[in-house]
Every structure is written in C-alpha cells, then in structure tokens.
Scaffold this active site. Structure first.
Site, PDB file in Angstrom:
ATOM      1  N   LYS A 111     -11.512  10.587  52.696  1.00  0.00           N
ATOM      2  CA  LYS A 111     -12.516  11.922  53.138  1.00  0.00           C
ATOM      3  C   LYS A 111     -12.800  10.991  55.597  1.00  0.00           C
ATOM      4  CE  LYS A 111     -11.941  16.273  51.320  1.00  0.00           C
ATOM      5  NZ  LYS A 111     -12.455  17.114  50.745  1.00  0.00           N
ATOM      6  N   LYS A 193      -1.228  16.414  46.310  1.00  0.00           N
ATOM      7  CA  LYS A 193      -1.949  17.047  45.571  1.00  0.00           C
ATOM      8  C   LYS A 193      -2.107  18.971  46.375  1.00  0.00           C
ATOM      9  CE  LYS A 193      -6.127  18.338  45.293  1.00  0.00           C
ATOM     10  NZ  LYS A 193      -7.791  18.671  44.732  1.00  0.00           N
ATOM     11  N   LYS A 196      -6.145  24.023  48.694  1.00  0.00           N
ATOM     12  CA  LYS A 196      -6.262  24.965  49.566  1.00  0.00           C
ATOM     13  C   LYS A 196      -6.380  24.289  50.838  1.00  0.00           C
ATOM     14  CE  LYS A 196     -10.937  24.936  46.972  1.00  0.00           C
ATOM     15  NZ  LYS A 196     -11.174  25.082  46.167  1.00  0.00           N
TER      16      LYS A 196
HETATM   17  P1  ATP Z   1      -9.867  21.111  47.600  1.00  0.00           P
HETATM   18  O1  ATP Z   1      -8.399  21.135  47.307  1.00  0.00           O
HETATM   19  O2  ATP Z   1      -9.961  22.105  48.640  1.00  0.00           O
HETATM   20  O3  ATP Z   1      -9.942  19.777  48.874  1.00  0.00           O
HETATM   21  P2  ATP Z   1     -10.221  21.388  45.152  1.00  0.00           P
HETATM   22  O4  ATP Z   1      -9.974  22.531  44.848  1.00  0.00           O
HETATM   23  O5  ATP Z   1     -10.009  20.079  44.874  1.00  0.00           O
HETATM   24  O6  ATP Z   1     -10.685  21.269  46.549  1.00  0.00           O
HETATM   25  P3  ATP Z   1     -12.333  22.174  43.490  1.00  0.00           P
HETATM   26  O7  ATP Z   1     -12.032  24.053  43.648  1.00  0.00           O
HETATM   27  O8  ATP Z   1     -13.921  22.101  43.099  1.00  0.00           O
HETATM   28  O9  ATP Z   1     -11.624  20.920  44.354  1.00  0.00           O
HETATM   29  O10 ATP Z   1     -11.412  21.996  42.169  1.00  0.00           O
HETATM   30  C1  ATP Z   1     -12.125  22.521  40.727  1.00  0.00           C
HETATM   31  C2  ATP Z   1     -11.361  21.847  39.852  1.00  0.00           C
HETATM   32  O11 ATP Z   1      -9.287  22.260  40.051  1.00  0.00           O
HETATM   33  C3  ATP Z   1     -11.155  20.507  39.782  1.00  0.00           C
HETATM   34  O12 ATP Z   1     -11.155  20.634  38.193  1.00  0.00           O
HETATM   35  C4  ATP Z   1      -9.851  20.433  40.348  1.00  0.00           C
HETATM   36  O13 ATP Z   1      -9.874  18.836  39.159  1.00  0.00           O
HETATM   37  C5  ATP Z   1      -8.736  21.525  39.680  1.00  0.00           C
HETATM   38  N1  ATP Z   1      -7.683  21.141  40.438  1.00  0.00           N
HETATM   39  C6  ATP Z   1      -7.638  21.279  42.100  1.00  0.00           C
HETATM   40  N2  ATP Z   1      -6.310  21.165  42.777  1.00  0.00           N
HETATM   41  C7  ATP Z   1      -5.713  21.088  41.379  1.00  0.00           C
HETATM   42  C8  ATP Z   1      -4.103  20.532  41.696  1.00  0.00           C
HETATM   43  N3  ATP Z   1      -3.806  20.320  42.575  1.00  0.00           N
HETATM   44  N4  ATP Z   1      -3.732  20.531  40.673  1.00  0.00           N
HETATM   45  C9  ATP Z   1      -4.535  20.646  38.890  1.00  0.00           C
HETATM   46  N5  ATP Z   1      -5.950  20.764  39.341  1.00  0.00           N
HETATM   47  C10 ATP Z   1      -6.503  20.792  40.246  1.00  0.00           C
END
Ligand code: ATP
Ligand code: LTN
Length: 329
Positions: A111, A193, A196
């Site tokens: 980041k 990945k 959002k």
């Molecule tokens: P961003 O993608 O906006 O950086 P994030 O989705 O990683 O944020 P959180 O919303 O706090 O952040 O994630 C919540 C949970 O969802 C965490 O345990 C994260 O590891 C999981 N997660 C997020 N995206 C994925 C993905 N693409 N596949 C599997 N698990 C995910």
C-alpha cells in the site's frame, strides 16, 4: 469450548471473496467454537472515509453476518469502536512491538509503495490494532483469509514478547486459513485477489449486486483459450478460480466438477456456476432485506457489545496493572 475471534472492516461492500474466505467459515465454526465476530470499523479509518457511507456499511456488515447464517444465540457479534479497550490495548501493544517488524508487513509495503508520504500513520500501525482485537479475547484460533496470515503471526509474536517480559498473560492464538477459497481471485484479472477496491467492477461480485448482474459477471469472467474445465492454478488461473468457487458453494470436489464437465467446454460450466452463485446470494439478500431495518439488529449488537465488553474491559485493566500503570496492583 475453544474460542475464535475474527473481524471484517467496513471499507466497501462485501464481496464473494469475503463470503467464501471469511463469513461462510464463521458460520461453520459457530457450531464448534465460542465465536466472537466483530465489525472492524476502527480499521476503516486507516483510509479517509465518507462518514455516512461508513455508518451504513457498519450496519450492513452486521446484517450480512446474520443473513449469511451467523446465529446471535451462538456467536457474539459486536462493533469494534464501541469497545474502547480495543484502542487502549492497541497502545499497550505498540509498546510491545518494533517499527522493524511492522515495516516487514507485506500489505503495508504494497500500500505504501506508490506514495508513502500520503499514507496515514494508522495504515502502518494497523496490524498492532489487529493484534489488540485478537489478544483482548484470549482466543485459541483466528480464522482469516490468506492475506491476513502474516498479521496473525505478528499478533502471536507480540503476545509471546509480552508474556516473556511480564509473565504469562496472553494466549498465543493460531491462524486458521480455509483449505479452499482462502484467496478468491478477481474475475477479470485472476492473478489478483478479488477485492472491493478492485480495478473494474466486473472483477468482483458484491453480495449486494443484482442477481442478473452476478450471472453476467460470472459468464464474462476471464478464462483461457482452450476449453478444458481443469484445475491448474499456474496455467489456467481463471478457470481454477471458478472451479474453487463452484466447489466451495456446491460441496462437490474439484475432481467431481471436472468430471461433470468433461468434453463440454466452458459454456455450460459457467452457466451452471452463474446459477449457483446467484441462487445463494439471492437467499442471503432476502434475509438481509428482512433484518437491515429491523429493531432486532440493534438488539443483537447491544447484546454482543455487553458480552464482549466485559471480557475486553477486564483484560485491559489487568494489562495496565501488569505493566505497572495506575495505582492498583
Ligand atoms: P480489501 O480487499 O478492500 O483490501 P479485505 O476484503 O481484504 O479488504 P476485510 O474486509 O477486512 O478486508 O477482509 C475480511 C476477511 O475476508 C479477511 O479474513 C480476508 O482475508 C477475507 N478476504 C478478503 N478478500 C478475500 C478473497 N478475495 N478471498 C478470500 N478471502 C478474502
Ligand atoms: N485486518 C483484517 C480485519 C481484521 C481482523 C481483526 C481479522 C481486523 N481485526 C482481528 C481477524 C482478527 C483485514 O483487513 N482483513
């Protein structure tokens, strides 16, 4: 009963990645563990937020937790910022961690790569707040997606260091990474990945997306030029990602799905997967619509707050005392 703690930050709408990598597993775990699940709203402030959107998302995540199957009779659901002990513990743990180890966090490195001058301090220290979220509750396990494993390991290191300096105090928890679906990839760029904050909205599926839009996103997901429905993460990342989604949502193994679509090309496979995803998200949306504006949601969050804050308050007061702060031994 062994305990688990996890959270999701309200920085955007929930994606299919959040559902498969996190929430769906929480729902399974609530049967076997004492589960604490929170909305990590303090973590959202690591980047600048629109206040009214943030407040809406906090409630949205709470409603989606329940819509996806979390049962407030089994799991304790609460909002992080409503428990001041999280920020207080974070400070004590900043006094137990080193700039050097935070510098090694890959998410921070990614980041801050482009412009570290405009990155807020909290983006750097946020893994310590996450350690506080975890260690306050003395959990045995922390279920997270792949990308958060390093942060849970940091929490373990901080706990061990605190214990060795001050005497046994924190439980040292283990991360739990799902065997399948720990990293759902972007539908348009399957080496990234699903997030959002992804580049194109065709790359991610939101739990709030219209069902037809969801089907179209699956049907237009990037695959490769051959037509074999076969799992090969390196050579066929797009189709492998879709196979993972199919497998997790249908409870069929990857091999069973590969067999089912032998000699059929991608068309039928994608069409069926589109139905599966839309049907499951459709059910979640129905429950979400029932709960989002009901009084019940506030009651659930109040009950969660009461239960979690008792534990957290006791722990922070004991930690203060352990460190020689205040007057009470
Ligand atoms: P961003 O993608 O906006 O950086 P994030 O989705 O990683 O944020 P959180 O919303 O706090 O952040 O994630 C919540 C949970 O969802 C965490 O345990 C994260 O590891 C999981 N997660 C997020 N995206 C994925 C993905 N693409 N596949 C599997 N698990 C995910
Ligand atoms: N940092 C995590 C969300 C998060 C979390 C936690 C997960 C905050 N505190 C405690 C597990 C335990 C993220 O960005 N996905």
């Amino acid at each position: 009963m062994q305990r688990m703690v996890s959270g999701i930050k309200p920085t955007g709408e929930l994606t299919l990645g959040n559902y498969i990598g996190a929430i769906k597993n929480f729902v399974d775990f609530q049967e076997k563990y004492e589960l604490f699940v929170f909305i990590a709203d303090l973590h959202a402030l690591t980047t600048i937020q629109d206040k009214s959107k943030l407040r809406k998302r906090i409630k949205d995540i709470a409603a989606f937790y329940i819509a996806c199957g979390l049962d407030p009779e089994k799991a304790t659901i609460f909002i992080q910022s409503e428990i001041p002990a999280h920020s207080q513990m974070s400070y004590l743990l900043e006094c137990t961690s080193y700039v050097g180890e935070l510098n090694r966090m890959t998410q921070y490195k990614d980041k801050s790569k482009d412009d570290s001058a405009s990155i807020q301090t909290s983006m750097f220290t946020y893994p310590v707040l996450m350690a506080a979220d975890i260690l306050l509750y003395d959990p045995d396990f922390v279920p997270v997606g792949d990308d958060q494993k390093q942060h849970v390991e940091l929490a373990r290191n901080i706990a061990e260091r605190f214990n060795s300096r001050n005497g046994e105090f924190f439980k040292v928890p283990e991360p739990v990474i799902p065997k399948a679906g720990a990293r759902i990839m972007d539908l348009q760029n399957p080496t990234k990945k699903m997030s959002k904050s992804g580049d194109t909205d065709k790359g991610y599926i939101l739990l709030t997306d219209n069902l037809n839009l969801i089907k179209n996103k699956i049907k237009s997901a990037v695959t490769d030029s051959d037509t074999l429905v076969k799992f090969d993460k390196e050579k066929k990342p797009g189709i492998s990602n879709l196979l993972t989604i199919y497998s997790v949502l249908s409870n069929l193994t990857i091999a069973e799905i590969e067999n089912k679509y032998t000699n059929q090309g991608y068309g039928n496979f994608k069409k069926d997967l589109a139905e599966i995803v839309a049907t499951q998200i459709g059910k979640i949306q129905e429950k979400y619509n029932q709960i989002i504006n009901s009084n019940k949601l506030n009651q659930i969050l109040d009950a969660g707050l009461e239960k979690a804050s008792k534990i957290a308050h006791k722990k922070i007061m004991k930690a203060n005392s352990k460190l020689g702060l205040g007057r009470k031994k």
